[in-house]
Scaffold this motif. Sequence first.
Motif, PDB file in Angstrom:
ATOM      1  N   SER A 141       0.840  -1.199   0.000  1.00 47.47           N
ATOM      2  CA  SER A 141       0.000   0.000   0.000  1.00 47.47           C
ATOM      3  C   SER A 141       0.873   1.246   0.000  1.00 47.47           C
ATOM      4  O   SER A 141       2.083   1.185   0.247  1.00 47.47           O
ATOM      5  CB  SER A 141      -0.928   0.011   1.229  1.00 47.47           C
ATOM      6  OG  SER A 141      -0.168   0.075   2.422  1.00 47.47           O
ATOM      7  N   ARG A 158       0.875   5.224   1.660  1.00 47.62           N
ATOM      8  CA  ARG A 158       0.270   6.035   2.716  1.00 47.62           C
ATOM      9  C   ARG A 158       0.745   7.470   2.589  1.00 47.62           C
ATOM     10  O   ARG A 158       1.896   7.720   2.230  1.00 47.62           O
ATOM     11  CB  ARG A 158       0.649   5.507   4.110  1.00 47.62           C
ATOM     12  CG  ARG A 158       0.148   4.118   4.392  1.00 47.62           C
ATOM     13  CD  ARG A 158       0.491   3.686   5.821  1.00 47.62           C
ATOM     14  NE  ARG A 158       0.112   2.293   6.012  1.00 47.62           N
ATOM     15  CZ  ARG A 158       0.925   1.265   5.801  1.00 47.62           C
ATOM     16  NH1 ARG A 158       2.162   1.492   5.419  1.00 47.62           N
ATOM     17  NH2 ARG A 158       0.508   0.030   5.983  1.00 47.62           N
ATOM     18  N   GLN A 176      -4.708   6.146   2.896  1.00 42.66           N
ATOM     19  CA  GLN A 176      -3.988   4.944   2.477  1.00 42.66           C
ATOM     20  C   GLN A 176      -4.712   4.321   1.298  1.00 42.66           C
ATOM     21  O   GLN A 176      -5.937   4.353   1.230  1.00 42.66           O
ATOM     22  CB  GLN A 176      -3.907   3.940   3.629  1.00 42.66           C
ATOM     23  CG  GLN A 176      -3.294   2.595   3.230  1.00 42.66           C
ATOM     24  CD  GLN A 176      -3.166   1.643   4.403  1.00 42.66           C
ATOM     25  OE1 GLN A 176      -2.530   1.964   5.392  1.00 42.66           O
ATOM     26  NE2 GLN A 176      -3.772   0.469   4.291  1.00 42.66           N
ATOM     27  N   TYR A 234       1.634   2.562  11.811  1.00 41.41           N
ATOM     28  CA  TYR A 234       1.972   2.596  10.389  1.00 41.41           C
ATOM     29  C   TYR A 234       2.378   3.998   9.917  1.00 41.41           C
ATOM     30  O   TYR A 234       2.732   4.169   8.741  1.00 41.41           O
ATOM     31  CB  TYR A 234       0.773   2.135   9.558  1.00 41.41           C
ATOM     32  CG  TYR A 234       0.308   0.735   9.870  1.00 41.41           C
ATOM     33  CD1 TYR A 234       0.765  -0.363   9.142  1.00 41.41           C
ATOM     34  CD2 TYR A 234      -0.595   0.495  10.901  1.00 41.41           C
ATOM     35  CE1 TYR A 234       0.335  -1.648   9.434  1.00 41.41           C
ATOM     36  CE2 TYR A 234      -1.027  -0.790  11.203  1.00 41.41           C
ATOM     37  CZ  TYR A 234      -0.556  -1.856  10.472  1.00 41.41           C
ATOM     38  OH  TYR A 234      -0.981  -3.135  10.772  1.00 41.41           O
ATOM     39  N   LEU A 235       2.331   4.991  10.799  1.00 41.63           N
ATOM     40  CA  LEU A 235       2.486   6.383  10.375  1.00 41.63           C
ATOM     41  C   LEU A 235       3.853   6.981  10.666  1.00 41.63           C
ATOM     42  O   LEU A 235       4.104   8.136  10.323  1.00 41.63           O
ATOM     43  CB  LEU A 235       1.405   7.251  11.037  1.00 41.63           C
ATOM     44  CG  LEU A 235      -0.045   6.901  10.698  1.00 41.63           C
ATOM     45  CD1 LEU A 235      -0.995   7.840  11.441  1.00 41.63           C
ATOM     46  CD2 LEU A 235      -0.298   6.983   9.199  1.00 41.63           C
TER      47      LEU A 235
END
Length: 353
Positions: A14, A16, A34, A340-341
């Motif tokens: 993916s 982001r 995302q 995830y950031l």
Amino acid sequence: MPKTVVGLDIGTSSVRGVEIRIGKDRPVLVRIAQQEMAPGSTREGEIVNPPAVGDAISRLWKSGKFKGKDAVVVGVANAKVVVRQVELQWMPEEELRNALAFQIQEFIPIPLEEAIIDYMPVEEVYPGEGQRLLRILVVAAQKEMIQSLIETLQYAKLQPAVIDLNALALMRSLVSMYGLEEPPPAEALVDIGAGITNVVVHEQTKPRFVRIIAGGGDDFTAAISEQLGVDPISAEQIKREIGASGSAPPGYDRAMDVIEEKTASFVDEIRGSLDFYMAQPDAQPISRVVLSGGGSQLRTIPDRLRSALGIPVEQGHPLQYVELADLGMHPEQLASIEPYLAVPVGLALSEAV
């Protein structure tokens, strides 16, 4: 007038993006989005299908309603990026930049004519009377890989303001760069993605060691798929359930053994990297390890790291040093995506420090 910057993280499955508004006060995070990519679009952090990745970025821009297409900071992390700490005789910055290629060619395993080279001053060193050295972090990236990245962004009609190193982005999002607290003497940041793991050790916000490891959460999924004879989608679901509950779903007890075996080898890789750092001159004892990335949600990893290293291992919080606008998310939803950031937030913050 405040400016907005988008940090773009191109992952394994993916893409982001986060948009941060930067002004005189603390940065404000105003958008998060995302988008999934077609399988196989990237491999071990490198783009192999620019049109597919470009399409995912275009959809990301549309869904996230990001403003502008030129204030974009994109990160890289793969085997075609080499990072080395080098000590050179001190010289004025302009002279150093002109002579850099000749000064560091013995440290870089990429032919200079095939590489894009940049550096970051770390500190001056005075090893003896009359001696003045400059310690720098040298980054060399293969031109072909960078060109593929630029081509990908062109598919999405984007113009990068900065191409940054994901490992350095981690420092901006996980370490206090704004005087809010005193950083520890030395700590390790470990971001475990699906296909790439970034390790960076900093001393008082000065980067001292960077390693990019080919491997991450997908290796655990593949091991479950192979050992249990299940398809990759089912293997991923089993891995996520183990990460959330700490136990295997009914009928898949063997999965815990597979996870434990894979965790042991993965932790050995991390420990080997940190041991290499500790062997460097003037290295400071590492006080703790801060984890981020989707792979860090697998409970066996922090537990095994604590046991192997004998130091605290904590989950990082990349949103702690930014203010949050009204993102339209429940706190539980925001907490679930925060691991995830770390990379995209840190990329966007490159314009704030």
